[in-house]
Motif scaffolding. Sequence first.
Motif, short mmCIF file in Angstrom:
data_model
loop_
_atom_site.label_atom_id
_atom_site.label_comp_id
_atom_site.label_asym_id
_atom_site.label_seq_id
_atom_site.Cartn_x
_atom_site.Cartn_y
_atom_site.Cartn_z
N ASP A 183 0.80 -1.27 0.10
CA ASP A 183 0.05 -0.09 -0.13
C ASP A 183 0.80 1.22 0.16
OD1 ASP A 183 -1.76 2.14 0.30
OD2 ASP A 183 -2.90 0.95 1.98
N ALA A 184 1.06 1.50 -1.16
CA ALA A 184 2.25 2.84 -1.24
C ALA A 184 1.86 3.64 -2.50
CB ALA A 184 3.54 2.33 -1.37
N PRO A 185 1.57 5.22 -2.13
CA PRO A 185 1.07 6.06 -3.42
C PRO A 185 2.10 6.17 -4.60
CG PRO A 185 1.96 7.30 -1.44
CD PRO A 185 1.94 5.85 -1.09
N ILE A 186 1.47 6.33 -5.86
CA ILE A 186 2.51 6.36 -6.76
C ILE A 186 2.12 7.62 -7.71
CG2 ILE A 186 2.67 5.20 -9.26
CD1 ILE A 186 2.34 2.39 -7.98
N GLY A 187 3.10 8.18 -8.05
CA GLY A 187 3.15 9.44 -8.90
C GLY A 187 4.14 9.49 -9.66
N ARG A 188 4.30 10.57 -10.72
CA ARG A 188 5.39 10.80 -11.49
C ARG A 188 6.62 11.14 -11.05
NH1 ARG A 188 4.60 9.50 -16.70
NH2 ARG A 188 2.40 10.55 -16.72
N ASP A 189 7.83 10.80 -11.49
CA ASP A 189 8.98 10.79 -10.76
C ASP A 189 9.57 12.35 -11.16
OD1 ASP A 189 11.89 10.93 -10.25
OD2 ASP A 189 12.01 8.67 -10.65
N SER A 190 9.82 12.95 -10.38
CA SER A 190 10.21 14.49 -10.64
C SER A 190 11.54 14.49 -11.47
CB SER A 190 10.08 15.41 -9.50
OG SER A 190 11.34 14.74 -8.50
N LYS A 191 12.45 13.26 -11.24
CA LYS A 191 13.52 13.36 -11.84
C LYS A 191 13.66 12.74 -13.17
CE LYS A 191 15.98 13.00 -7.54
NZ LYS A 191 16.90 12.44 -6.42
N ASP A 192 12.58 12.02 -13.80
CA ASP A 192 12.70 11.03 -14.61
C ASP A 192 10.98 11.08 -15.14
OD1 ASP A 192 12.21 9.80 -17.04
OD2 ASP A 192 13.12 7.94 -16.36
N ARG A 193 10.47 11.90 -15.99
CA ARG A 193 9.02 12.16 -16.10
C ARG A 193 8.52 10.98 -16.86
NH1 ARG A 193 6.45 15.54 -13.25
NH2 ARG A 193 4.93 15.77 -14.86
N GLN A 194 9.30 10.16 -17.73
CA GLN A 194 8.77 9.03 -18.04
C GLN A 194 8.58 7.83 -17.29
OE1 GLN A 194 7.91 9.32 -21.34
NE2 GLN A 194 8.60 11.48 -21.27
N SER A 195 9.00 8.06 -16.09
CA SER A 195 8.87 6.99 -14.77
C SER A 195 7.89 7.22 -13.90
CB SER A 195 10.21 6.73 -14.48
OG SER A 195 11.16 5.94 -15.27
N MET A 196 7.44 6.16 -12.97
CA MET A 196 6.67 6.56 -12.04
C MET A 196 7.42 5.95 -10.60
SD MET A 196 4.11 7.56 -13.55
CE MET A 196 2.84 7.66 -12.44
N THR A 197 6.87 6.47 -9.70
CA THR A 197 7.68 6.18 -8.37
C THR A 197 6.80 6.28 -7.13
OG1 THR A 197 9.88 6.41 -7.06
CG2 THR A 197 8.69 8.60 -7.79
N ILE A 198 7.32 6.00 -5.93
CA ILE A 198 6.47 5.93 -4.69
C ILE A 198 6.50 7.60 -4.24
CG2 ILE A 198 6.25 5.11 -2.35
CD1 ILE A 198 5.55 3.19 -4.68
N VAL A 199 5.47 8.31 -4.16
CA VAL A 199 5.96 9.60 -3.70
C VAL A 199 4.55 9.87 -2.68
CG1 VAL A 199 6.80 10.66 -5.73
CG2 VAL A 199 4.20 10.58 -5.76
N ASP A 200 4.79 10.70 -1.74
CA ASP A 200 3.69 10.97 -0.50
C ASP A 200 2.42 11.62 -1.18
OD1 ASP A 200 5.84 10.15 1.41
OD2 ASP A 200 6.44 12.01 1.93
N LYS A 201 2.61 12.23 -2.18
CA LYS A 201 1.41 12.82 -2.50
C LYS A 201 0.58 12.13 -4.08
CE LYS A 201 2.32 17.54 -0.57
NZ LYS A 201 2.48 18.95 -1.03
N GLY A 202 1.22 10.96 -4.24
CA GLY A 202 0.93 10.15 -5.24
C GLY A 202 -0.36 9.74 -5.13
N LYS A 203 -1.02 9.02 -6.17
CA LYS A 203 -2.20 8.38 -6.21
C LYS A 203 -2.35 7.25 -5.35
CE LYS A 203 -3.71 10.31 -10.59
NZ LYS A 203 -4.39 10.12 -11.84
N HIS A 204 -3.48 6.82 -4.59
CA HIS A 204 -3.48 5.70 -3.66
C HIS A 204 -3.40 4.62 -4.86
CE1 HIS A 204 -5.06 3.04 -0.65
NE2 HIS A 204 -6.02 2.59 -1.28
N ALA A 205 -2.45 3.53 -4.13
CA ALA A 205 -2.21 2.47 -5.07
C ALA A 205 -1.89 1.28 -3.89
CB ALA A 205 -0.97 2.59 -5.84
N VAL A 206 -2.79 -0.14 -4.16
CA VAL A 206 -2.67 -1.19 -3.62
C VAL A 206 -2.45 -2.39 -4.40
CG1 VAL A 206 -3.86 -2.64 -1.65
CG2 VAL A 206 -4.10 0.02 -1.65
N THR A 207 -1.34 -3.21 -4.07
CA THR A 207 -1.17 -4.48 -4.77
C THR A 207 -1.38 -5.30 -3.66
OG1 THR A 207 0.02 -3.28 -6.65
CG2 THR A 207 0.36 -5.73 -6.25
#
Length: 303
Positions: A186-210
């Motif tokens: 359970d970790a939020p996912i958002g755009r990687d600020s260092k690489d706009r083509q990648s996603m990463t775990i970010v505090d203000k990302g979208k709710h994501a559960v696997t």
Amino acid sequence: MEKMVHIIREEQAGDRIDKIISTLDPEWSRSQVQQWIKDGSVLVNGIQVKTNYKGSLNDSIEIIIPEPEILDVIPEEMNLEIFYEDLDVLVVNKPKGMVVHPAPGHLTGTLVNGLMAHCKDLSGINGVLRPGIVHRIDKDTSGLLMVAKNDMAHESLVNQLVAKTVTRKYKALVHGNIQHDHGTIDAPIGRDSKDRQSMTIVDKGKHAVTHFNVLERFKDFTLVECQLETGRTHQIRVHMKYIGFPLVGDTKYGPKKTLDIGGQALHAGLLGFDHPRTGEYLEFEAPMPDYFIDLVQTLREND
């Protein structure tokens, strides 16, 4: 023509103008923003600037967002593997290496091109480039997708995705040996600020559960089944990397030294949903593709 105004905040001061703008919308790539700046569609304090202009606190950025390019999608005859089809929905098994829908600069050879040749009626809610597409899987991920053949079906399937009532299970081969038999990430996912083509775990990302279950362990790898509760971009790939077990073959999120299989070992093997018209629960299962089966068998033999 849509306009947007943004006032540069303290934490953005000193950053390049193209970087600042590309963070305002996840759909805007940096190269796209740079072209807007060169075309004069971006003004800072009413003046045209260059892409390397560094913003100052309280600068006013005016962005004139160009109208989307009108494109036609050409139907292409393909040997699609259709698992189910009626007047409302279609379930197709997408092969590894196929892009789901066209995009500017990449208009042929996609699943949508094949679907348009297969059936003339697809929902139009997602526009000309994504007819019928309710959800997506990555180019190098194989497996099942549900497709809407009319707007009623599209709205129903999207609502089921939002309500988290669609069953989506994936087989994945990951680096490392997972000791727990099952778990939840359970970790939020958002755009990687260092690489706009990648996603990463970010505090203000979208709710994501696997959720994951271990199916089989090998010396240096683990075969798992992942069930999506949410459907964020690259969700399984990002989540498995986050807990230290990146997918085999994943050159974006995995280690540099991985098995050369032409992309991540990920297969959307099970898909279940309520039929939009009848309400009947439908569930489909596609076996792992041959390359995946052979890979697992080789690991068994080597162990």
